[in-house]
Write an enzyme that holds these catalytic residues in place. Structure first.
Site, PDB file in Angstrom:
ATOM      1  N   ASN A 271      60.550  78.633 -40.123  1.00  0.00           N
ATOM      2  CA  ASN A 271      60.857  78.859 -38.704  1.00  0.00           C
ATOM      3  C   ASN A 271      59.673  78.363 -37.891  1.00  0.00           C
ATOM      4  O   ASN A 271      58.634  79.021 -37.844  1.00  0.00           O
ATOM      5  CB  ASN A 271      61.099  80.367 -38.481  1.00  0.00           C
ATOM      6  CG  ASN A 271      61.340  80.692 -37.014  1.00  0.00           C
ATOM      7  OD1 ASN A 271      61.460  79.790 -36.177  1.00  0.00           O
ATOM      8  ND2 ASN A 271      61.407  81.972 -36.703  1.00  0.00           N
TER       9      ASN A 271
ATOM     10  N   LYS B  55      59.366  78.115 -34.793  1.00  0.00           N
ATOM     11  CA  LYS B  55      59.237  78.823 -33.502  1.00  0.00           C
ATOM     12  C   LYS B  55      58.973  77.799 -32.383  1.00  0.00           C
ATOM     13  O   LYS B  55      59.518  76.719 -32.433  1.00  0.00           O
ATOM     14  CB  LYS B  55      58.156  79.903 -33.610  1.00  0.00           C
ATOM     15  CG  LYS B  55      58.423  80.845 -34.803  1.00  0.00           C
ATOM     16  CD  LYS B  55      57.602  82.088 -34.792  1.00  0.00           C
ATOM     17  CE  LYS B  55      57.962  82.949 -36.004  1.00  0.00           C
ATOM     18  NZ  LYS B  55      57.257  84.216 -36.037  1.00  0.00           N
TER      19      LYS B  55
ATOM     20  N   HIS C  90      66.419  87.202 -34.634  1.00  0.00           N
ATOM     21  CA  HIS C  90      64.986  87.179 -34.950  1.00  0.00           C
ATOM     22  C   HIS C  90      64.256  88.222 -34.103  1.00  0.00           C
ATOM     23  O   HIS C  90      64.614  88.464 -32.957  1.00  0.00           O
ATOM     24  CB  HIS C  90      64.394  85.790 -34.709  1.00  0.00           C
ATOM     25  CG  HIS C  90      63.008  85.695 -35.266  1.00  0.00           C
ATOM     26  ND1 HIS C  90      61.906  86.115 -34.567  1.00  0.00           N
ATOM     27  CD2 HIS C  90      62.558  85.278 -36.477  1.00  0.00           C
ATOM     28  CE1 HIS C  90      60.828  85.958 -35.332  1.00  0.00           C
ATOM     29  NE2 HIS C  90      61.200  85.444 -36.483  1.00  0.00           N
TER      30      HIS C  90
ATOM     31  N   GLU D 121      61.605  88.215 -32.505  1.00  0.00           N
ATOM     32  CA  GLU D 121      61.095  87.786 -31.187  1.00  0.00           C
ATOM     33  C   GLU D 121      62.221  87.717 -30.167  1.00  0.00           C
ATOM     34  O   GLU D 121      62.005  87.913 -28.975  1.00  0.00           O
ATOM     35  CB  GLU D 121      60.356  86.447 -31.352  1.00  0.00           C
ATOM     36  CG  GLU D 121      58.994  86.661 -32.005  1.00  0.00           C
ATOM     37  CD  GLU D 121      58.607  85.627 -33.036  1.00  0.00           C
ATOM     38  OE1 GLU D 121      59.118  84.495 -32.991  1.00  0.00           O
ATOM     39  OE2 GLU D 121      57.783  85.962 -33.923  1.00  0.00           O
TER      40      GLU D 121
ATOM     41  N   GLU E 278      62.429  91.140 -41.995  1.00  0.00           N
ATOM     42  CA  GLU E 278      61.149  90.769 -41.397  1.00  0.00           C
ATOM     43  C   GLU E 278      60.576  91.971 -40.648  1.00  0.00           C
ATOM     44  O   GLU E 278      60.924  92.187 -39.476  1.00  0.00           O
ATOM     45  CB  GLU E 278      61.342  89.602 -40.423  1.00  0.00           C
ATOM     46  CG  GLU E 278      61.916  88.356 -41.055  1.00  0.00           C
ATOM     47  CD  GLU E 278      61.573  87.099 -40.245  1.00  0.00           C
ATOM     48  OE1 GLU E 278      60.819  86.285 -40.756  1.00  0.00           O
ATOM     49  OE2 GLU E 278      62.037  86.976 -39.095  1.00  0.00           O
TER      50      GLU E 278
ATOM     51  N   GLY F 275      53.354  87.278 -37.889  1.00  0.00           N
ATOM     52  CA  GLY F 275      52.272  86.623 -37.157  1.00  0.00           C
ATOM     53  C   GLY F 275      50.997  87.437 -37.077  1.00  0.00           C
ATOM     54  O   GLY F 275      50.093  87.132 -36.315  1.00  0.00           O
TER      55      GLY F 275
ATOM     56  N   SER G 118      54.223  86.985 -42.390  1.00  0.00           N
ATOM     57  CA  SER G 118      52.930  86.555 -42.949  1.00  0.00           C
ATOM     58  C   SER G 118      53.020  86.178 -44.423  1.00  0.00           C
ATOM     59  O   SER G 118      52.065  86.366 -45.180  1.00  0.00           O
ATOM     60  CB  SER G 118      51.851  87.625 -42.721  1.00  0.00           C
ATOM     61  OG  SER G 118      51.655  87.830 -41.328  1.00  0.00           O
TER      62      SER G 118
HETATM   63  P1  13P Z   1      54.923  84.516 -39.771  1.00  0.00           P
HETATM   64  O1  13P Z   1      55.133  83.903 -41.121  1.00  0.00           O
HETATM   65  O2  13P Z   1      54.104  83.657 -38.847  1.00  0.00           O
HETATM   66  O3  13P Z   1      54.432  85.922 -39.863  1.00  0.00           O
HETATM   67  O4  13P Z   1      56.379  84.581 -39.091  1.00  0.00           O
HETATM   68  C1  13P Z   1      57.427  85.134 -39.804  1.00  0.00           C
HETATM   69  C2  13P Z   1      58.674  84.906 -39.040  1.00  0.00           C
HETATM   70  O5  13P Z   1      58.874  85.447 -37.972  1.00  0.00           O
HETATM   71  C3  13P Z   1      59.652  83.968 -39.601  1.00  0.00           C
HETATM   72  O6  13P Z   1      60.850  84.013 -38.893  1.00  0.00           O
END
Ligand code: 13P
Length: 259
Positions: A9, A11, A100, A102, A172, A178, A218
């Site tokens: 992803n 982002k 997701h 976010e 997640e 992140g 992560s």
């Molecule tokens: P990170 O791997 O940066 O923690 O992000 C995970 C994520 O949100 C994948 O959709």
């Protein structure tokens, strides 16, 4: 045996040139480490240029799939700024993310909205990754399983058993995204086990045994193998570490070694 699935992803990262370069790197890594299903989720404007890269033939005829980070639930019309499932298919996507964290926590999407998006994407022929997971506060108050159960049940509402075969769940935990804080393999396994039990309750044991549940938060080249060694962890959805082909490739390699 469930085929591991590794998603990148991206982002709101990359630009047109670096997205194409990254896609080339991912193709190379997928060719080197056959076995896992690999999907990348570039930002909307780069779907087409990345599609151009991914459609090139690679060794052994393997493919890297293209997915969108979000999708709207309507087919077309007066929905300024939104992108429909049919548009995504037209641009070469075969996958979409819905729910997701976010989108849930920054943009404010709720479970009903997530479910509408999921059903519309599935009806249009896309495969879908349904993202779920608890916040730090919810974990600390002992609500992890309850939140995952609710988001799974509401996300999969009115989904048919046939449609479920095109759905992957990504667990997640919001506090791990992140932040560099990864769930321990045991904590992640416990959450995945519970999510699979919820799917069994909704769709039966066979369907629950077939559905793939990815871990995200992560995940990186160093911790992927331990997470992927757990019996109910069927892959990873990777943010930060998917932006470097070498790191993402190492995670694909860890998933390939698991098989
Ligand atoms: P990170 O791997 O940066 O923690 O992000 C995970 C994520 O949100 C994948 O959709």
């Amino acid at each position: 045996m469930r085929t591991p699935i590794i998603g990148g992803n991206w982002k709101m990262n990359t630009d047109r040139a670096s997205a194409a370069t990254l896609a080339e790197g991912v193709l190379g890594a997928a060719a080197l480490h056959p076995g896992p299903e690999v999907v990348v989720f570039p930002p909307f404007p780069y779907l087409l240029p990345v599609h151009e890269v991914l459609r090139r033939p690679i060794i052994g005829g393997r493919t890297v799939h293209l997915g969108a980070q979000d999708v709207y639930h309507a087919e077309k019309g007066a929905f300024t700024g939104e992108v429909s499932p049919l548009m995504l298919r037209d641009c070469g996507c075969t996958w979409a993310l819905v729910g997701h964290s976010e989108r849930r926590h920054v943009i404010g999407e709720g479970d009903d909205n997530v479910n509408m998006k999921l059903r519309s994407a599935i009806a249009a022929g896309l495969s879908v990754i349904l993202c779920i997971g608890e916040t730090l506060h919810q974990r600390e108050t002992g609500d992890t399983n309850h939140i995952n159960e609710r988001q799974t049940r509401l996300g999969l509402r009115e989904v048919s058993p046939e449609q479920l075969t095109r759905i992957v769940i990504a667990y997640e935990p919001v506090w791990a995204i992140g932040t560099g804080k990864t769930a321990t393999p045991n904590d992640a396994q416990e959450a995945h086990f519970h999510i699979r039990r919820v799917v069994a309750d909704m769709f039966g044991q066979d369907a629950a045994g077939r559905i793939r549940i990815q871990y995200g938060g992560s995940m990186n080249a160093a911790n992927a193998a331990a997470l992927l060694s757990m019996p109910d962890i069927d892959g990873g959805l990777i943010g930060g570490a998917s932006l470097k082909a070498e790191d993402f490739g190492a995670i694909i390699a860890a998933a390939a070694a698991r098989r």
